[in-house]
Design a protein around this motif. Structure first.
Motif, PDB file in Angstrom:
ATOM      1  N   GLY A 216     -32.303 -36.628 -93.655  1.00  0.00           N
ATOM      2  CA  GLY A 216     -31.112 -37.262 -94.190  1.00  0.00           C
ATOM      3  C   GLY A 216     -30.000 -37.468 -93.195  1.00  0.00           C
ATOM      4  N   ARG A 217     -30.217 -37.093 -91.911  1.00  0.00           N
ATOM      5  CA  ARG A 217     -29.189 -37.255 -90.886  1.00  0.00           C
ATOM      6  C   ARG A 217     -29.720 -38.091 -89.739  1.00  0.00           C
ATOM      7  NH1 ARG A 217     -24.930 -33.668 -90.652  1.00  0.00           N
ATOM      8  NH2 ARG A 217     -24.202 -35.149 -89.072  1.00  0.00           N
ATOM      9  N   ALA A 218     -28.882 -39.018 -89.252  1.00  0.00           N
ATOM     10  CA  ALA A 218     -29.280 -39.818 -88.099  1.00  0.00           C
ATOM     11  C   ALA A 218     -29.164 -39.026 -86.809  1.00  0.00           C
ATOM     12  CB  ALA A 218     -28.413 -41.073 -88.015  1.00  0.00           C
ATOM     13  N   ALA A 219     -28.142 -38.193 -86.712  1.00  0.00           N
ATOM     14  CA  ALA A 219     -27.918 -37.417 -85.494  1.00  0.00           C
ATOM     15  C   ALA A 219     -28.874 -36.233 -85.439  1.00  0.00           C
ATOM     16  CB  ALA A 219     -26.474 -36.919 -85.444  1.00  0.00           C
ATOM     17  N   PRO A 220     -29.601 -36.065 -84.350  1.00  0.00           N
ATOM     18  CA  PRO A 220     -30.484 -34.900 -84.239  1.00  0.00           C
ATOM     19  C   PRO A 220     -29.680 -33.624 -84.022  1.00  0.00           C
ATOM     20  CG  PRO A 220     -30.460 -36.109 -82.174  1.00  0.00           C
ATOM     21  CD  PRO A 220     -29.643 -36.912 -83.141  1.00  0.00           C
ATOM     22  N   ARG A 221     -30.288 -32.515 -84.376  1.00  0.00           N
ATOM     23  CA  ARG A 221     -29.662 -31.210 -84.147  1.00  0.00           C
ATOM     24  C   ARG A 221     -30.165 -30.639 -82.821  1.00  0.00           C
ATOM     25  NH1 ARG A 221     -29.870 -27.662 -89.203  1.00  0.00           N
ATOM     26  NH2 ARG A 221     -32.122 -27.764 -88.835  1.00  0.00           N
ATOM     27  N   VAL A 222     -29.284 -29.929 -82.141  1.00  0.00           N
ATOM     28  CA  VAL A 222     -29.624 -29.313 -80.859  1.00  0.00           C
ATOM     29  C   VAL A 222     -30.105 -27.886 -81.115  1.00  0.00           C
ATOM     30  CG1 VAL A 222     -28.707 -28.528 -78.640  1.00  0.00           C
ATOM     31  CG2 VAL A 222     -27.995 -30.735 -79.578  1.00  0.00           C
ATOM     32  N   VAL A 223     -31.249 -27.552 -80.546  1.00  0.00           N
ATOM     33  CA  VAL A 223     -31.823 -26.212 -80.680  1.00  0.00           C
ATOM     34  C   VAL A 223     -31.757 -25.525 -79.321  1.00  0.00           C
ATOM     35  CG1 VAL A 223     -33.851 -24.855 -81.302  1.00  0.00           C
ATOM     36  CG2 VAL A 223     -33.379 -27.006 -82.502  1.00  0.00           C
ATOM     37  N   ALA A 224     -31.087 -24.397 -79.268  1.00  0.00           N
ATOM     38  CA  ALA A 224     -30.941 -23.628 -78.032  1.00  0.00           C
ATOM     39  C   ALA A 224     -31.836 -22.392 -78.119  1.00  0.00           C
ATOM     40  CB  ALA A 224     -29.485 -23.217 -77.826  1.00  0.00           C
ATOM     41  N   ASP A 225     -32.846 -22.355 -77.280  1.00  0.00           N
ATOM     42  CA  ASP A 225     -33.844 -21.286 -77.306  1.00  0.00           C
ATOM     43  C   ASP A 225     -33.598 -20.331 -76.129  1.00  0.00           C
ATOM     44  OD1 ASP A 225     -36.048 -19.659 -77.466  1.00  0.00           O
ATOM     45  OD2 ASP A 225     -37.522 -21.241 -77.117  1.00  0.00           O
ATOM     46  N   PHE A 226     -33.068 -19.156 -76.443  1.00  0.00           N
ATOM     47  CA  PHE A 226     -32.794 -18.139 -75.422  1.00  0.00           C
ATOM     48  C   PHE A 226     -34.092 -17.424 -75.058  1.00  0.00           C
ATOM     49  CE2 PHE A 226     -28.639 -18.820 -77.114  1.00  0.00           C
ATOM     50  CZ  PHE A 226     -27.734 -18.443 -76.133  1.00  0.00           C
ATOM     51  N   GLY A 227     -34.410 -17.413 -73.774  1.00  0.00           N
ATOM     52  CA  GLY A 227     -35.507 -16.592 -73.315  1.00  0.00           C
ATOM     53  C   GLY A 227     -35.072 -15.147 -73.173  1.00  0.00           C
ATOM     54  N   PRO A 228     -36.004 -14.241 -72.909  1.00  0.00           N
ATOM     55  CA  PRO A 228     -35.633 -12.832 -72.704  1.00  0.00           C
ATOM     56  C   PRO A 228     -34.710 -12.678 -71.506  1.00  0.00           C
ATOM     57  CG  PRO A 228     -38.020 -13.087 -72.950  1.00  0.00           C
ATOM     58  CD  PRO A 228     -37.457 -14.462 -72.787  1.00  0.00           C
ATOM     59  N   ARG A 229     -33.853 -11.664 -71.558  1.00  0.00           N
ATOM     60  CA  ARG A 229     -32.978 -11.389 -70.419  1.00  0.00           C
ATOM     61  C   ARG A 229     -33.818 -11.147 -69.175  1.00  0.00           C
ATOM     62  NH1 ARG A 229     -28.106  -6.839 -69.930  1.00  0.00           N
ATOM     63  NH2 ARG A 229     -27.710  -7.168 -67.694  1.00  0.00           N
ATOM     64  N   VAL A 230     -33.414 -11.769 -68.073  1.00  0.00           N
ATOM     65  CA  VAL A 230     -34.136 -11.635 -66.814  1.00  0.00           C
ATOM     66  C   VAL A 230     -33.693 -10.347 -66.126  1.00  0.00           C
ATOM     67  CG1 VAL A 230     -34.553 -12.661 -64.551  1.00  0.00           C
ATOM     68  CG2 VAL A 230     -34.379 -14.130 -66.582  1.00  0.00           C
ATOM     69  N   GLN A 231     -34.650  -9.486 -65.858  1.00  0.00           N
ATOM     70  CA  GLN A 231     -34.350  -8.208 -65.225  1.00  0.00           C
ATOM     71  C   GLN A 231     -34.346  -8.329 -63.702  1.00  0.00           C
ATOM     72  OE1 GLN A 231     -33.495  -5.601 -67.154  1.00  0.00           O
ATOM     73  NE2 GLN A 231     -33.826  -6.966 -68.918  1.00  0.00           N
ATOM     74  N   VAL A 232     -33.523  -7.539 -63.060  1.00  0.00           N
ATOM     75  CA  VAL A 232     -33.486  -7.503 -61.594  1.00  0.00           C
ATOM     76  C   VAL A 232     -34.710  -6.738 -61.098  1.00  0.00           C
ATOM     77  CG1 VAL A 232     -32.229  -6.686 -59.563  1.00  0.00           C
ATOM     78  CG2 VAL A 232     -30.973  -7.603 -61.536  1.00  0.00           C
ATOM     79  N   PRO A 233     -35.510  -7.322 -60.221  1.00  0.00           N
ATOM     80  CA  PRO A 233     -36.690  -6.620 -59.709  1.00  0.00           C
ATOM     81  C   PRO A 233     -36.293  -5.342 -58.982  1.00  0.00           C
ATOM     82  CG  PRO A 233     -36.791  -8.957 -59.187  1.00  0.00           C
ATOM     83  CD  PRO A 233     -35.412  -8.700 -59.702  1.00  0.00           C
ATOM     84  N   THR A 234     -37.136  -4.341 -59.098  1.00  0.00           N
ATOM     85  CA  THR A 234     -36.852  -3.055 -58.451  1.00  0.00           C
ATOM     86  C   THR A 234     -37.414  -2.992 -57.038  1.00  0.00           C
ATOM     87  OG1 THR A 234     -38.851  -2.120 -59.454  1.00  0.00           O
ATOM     88  CG2 THR A 234     -36.765  -1.839 -60.647  1.00  0.00           C
ATOM     89  N   THR A 235     -38.180  -4.013 -56.666  1.00  0.00           N
ATOM     90  CA  THR A 235     -38.745  -4.050 -55.317  1.00  0.00           C
ATOM     91  C   THR A 235     -38.407  -5.391 -54.665  1.00  0.00           C
ATOM     92  OG1 THR A 235     -40.857  -4.929 -56.138  1.00  0.00           O
ATOM     93  CG2 THR A 235     -40.649  -2.537 -55.987  1.00  0.00           C
ATOM     94  N   GLY A 236     -38.599  -5.440 -53.353  1.00  0.00           N
ATOM     95  CA  GLY A 236     -38.371  -6.673 -52.615  1.00  0.00           C
ATOM     96  C   GLY A 236     -36.946  -6.779 -52.109  1.00  0.00           C
ATOM     97  N   ASP A 237     -36.765  -7.608 -51.065  1.00  0.00           N
ATOM     98  CA  ASP A 237     -35.425  -7.823 -50.552  1.00  0.00           C
ATOM     99  C   ASP A 237     -34.690  -8.831 -51.434  1.00  0.00           C
ATOM    100  OD1 ASP A 237     -36.432 -10.337 -49.875  1.00  0.00           O
ATOM    101  OD2 ASP A 237     -36.613  -9.881 -47.745  1.00  0.00           O
ATOM    102  N   ARG A 238     -33.480  -9.165 -51.049  1.00  0.00           N
ATOM    103  CA  ARG A 238     -32.665 -10.031 -51.895  1.00  0.00           C
ATOM    104  C   ARG A 238     -33.317 -11.401 -52.123  1.00  0.00           C
ATOM    105  NH1 ARG A 238     -27.267 -10.875 -53.580  1.00  0.00           N
ATOM    106  NH2 ARG A 238     -26.656 -13.071 -53.575  1.00  0.00           N
ATOM    107  N   SER A 239     -33.866 -11.985 -51.057  1.00  0.00           N
ATOM    108  CA  SER A 239     -34.467 -13.309 -51.219  1.00  0.00           C
ATOM    109  C   SER A 239     -35.659 -13.250 -52.166  1.00  0.00           C
ATOM    110  CB  SER A 239     -34.892 -13.865 -49.852  1.00  0.00           C
ATOM    111  OG  SER A 239     -35.877 -13.052 -49.255  1.00  0.00           O
ATOM    112  N   GLU A 240     -36.424 -12.172 -52.112  1.00  0.00           N
ATOM    113  CA  GLU A 240     -37.566 -12.034 -53.018  1.00  0.00           C
ATOM    114  C   GLU A 240     -37.099 -11.821 -54.453  1.00  0.00           C
ATOM    115  OE1 GLU A 240     -39.327  -8.796 -50.931  1.00  0.00           O
ATOM    116  OE2 GLU A 240     -40.845 -10.047 -49.971  1.00  0.00           O
ATOM    117  N   GLN A 241     -35.998 -11.072 -54.617  1.00  0.00           N
ATOM    118  CA  GLN A 241     -35.457 -10.872 -55.952  1.00  0.00           C
ATOM    119  C   GLN A 241     -34.968 -12.195 -56.549  1.00  0.00           C
ATOM    120  OE1 GLN A 241     -32.512  -7.859 -54.920  1.00  0.00           O
ATOM    121  NE2 GLN A 241     -33.692  -6.292 -56.026  1.00  0.00           N
TER     122      GLN A 241
END
Length: 308
Positions: free
Chosen positions: A242-267
């Motif tokens: 019943g609506r011409a304008a589509p609705r926007v759906v925002a899908d949050f992924g899981p929180r990204v964790q900081v890796p415990t190994t590797g240097d900064r560039s690898e993280q």
């Protein structure tokens, strides 16, 4: 400005004045017609969209691929119709145009505690409408925007987005945005960033649905430097009966964790890959809502210098 640029700016200004005054059904029907004409003309942008879609959806071919490309052009034009009509939407109408799914409860809890949060977005759905909704109902937005040409057009978009309550920093042509983003996050800020395409030539190589690309490192670097929570966000459209304008759906992924190994560039690479993986799942499911009309896959660049 050249005559072409003058005409472009005048066209956008006219669209902002006219489209927001049309009935919703008439406005979206008009943009669907423009999209279908654009699809049939098959210009370079449509050809690039087709090539990108073919890479991420190898299961599609022939008429099936063409249908998704046509839908993709329509989705892209829906973005523009949304943009031209955003200024006349009431807060209640804005709320009706958004639906949050996925790990949004975790993100809300973080914002509710006054803690900073970063979103890693792709060129999907309508990020401007999502930003306007977020500033009204979630948290005030601070973000970065690509500087468009001509300059007058960029200024029009800057004023428009700031009128919606967002704080917009230019990607180029101004002060270094990174310290400003760090300061915003240290004050509990909310920073969504388009990051599926690197525009700085300093991106990190990751894989999108099995194909190498370079993605922006800003979200991961900011998370490491400030301790802010990082979430990938996939944005798509859905039709509402019943609506011409589509609705926007925002899908949050899981929180990204900081890796415990590797240097900064690898993280940074690991965290960026996690974000791209969530976007990739959204792109496979909602391919037509991925408005990627530029080269993004490294294999499509002419040489290594072009890749950055």
């Amino acid at each position: 400005m050249s005559l072409a640029e003058v005409a472009q700016v005048a066209g956008f200004r006219a669209a902002w004045k006219v489209v927001c005054k049309l009935p919703e059904s008439a406005a979206y029907a008009m943009f669907d017609r423009i999209a279908d004409i654009t699809f049939r003309r098959n210009g370079p942008s449509v050809q690039r969209m087709r090539a990108n879609y073919a890479k991420v959806r190898p299961d599609l071919a022939g008429d099936a691929l063409e249908q998704v490309v046509r839908d993709g052009v329509r989705s892209y034009l829906h973005y523009w119709c949304d943009a031209f009509r955003l200024s006349v939407l009431s807060p209640e109408q804005l709320a009706e145009r958004m639906r949050l799914v996925g790990s949004e409860a975790d993100a809300r809890a973080i914002v509710g505690r006054g803690e900073p949060i970063i979103l890693f977005l792709g060129h999907m759905g309508n990020w401007d409408l999502a930003g306007a909704w977020s500033t009204t109902y979630f948290a005030p937005v601070t973000t970065v925007a690509e500087r468009l040409k001509p300059e007058e057009l960029y200024e029009e978009f800057l004023a428009f987005r700031e009128s919606l309550g967002m704080t917009i920093l230019p990607l180029t042509g101004g002060d270094d945005t990174y310290p400003t983003l760090v300061a915003a996050l240290e004050n509990g800020g909310f920073v969504p960033l388009l990051a599926d395409r690197d525009l700085t030539r300093h991106g990190v190589e990751v894989e999108l649905l099995g194909h190498p690309i370079k993605a922006a490192t800003g979200p991961a670097r900011l998370a490491l430097d400030t301790g802010a929570a990082l979430f990938p966000l996939s944005v798509s459209y859905e039709q509402v009966p019943g609506r011409a304008a589509p609705r926007v759906v925002a899908d949050f992924g899981p929180r990204v964790q900081v890796p415990t190994t590797g240097d900064r560039s690898e993280q940074v690479r690991t965290m960026t890959q996690a974000c791209i993986d969530h976007l990739g799942a959204g792109i496979r499911e909602h391919t037509a809502d991925w408005h990627m009309m530029q080269r993004i896959f490294l294999a499509d660049f002419d040489d290594l210098e072009d890749r950055g």
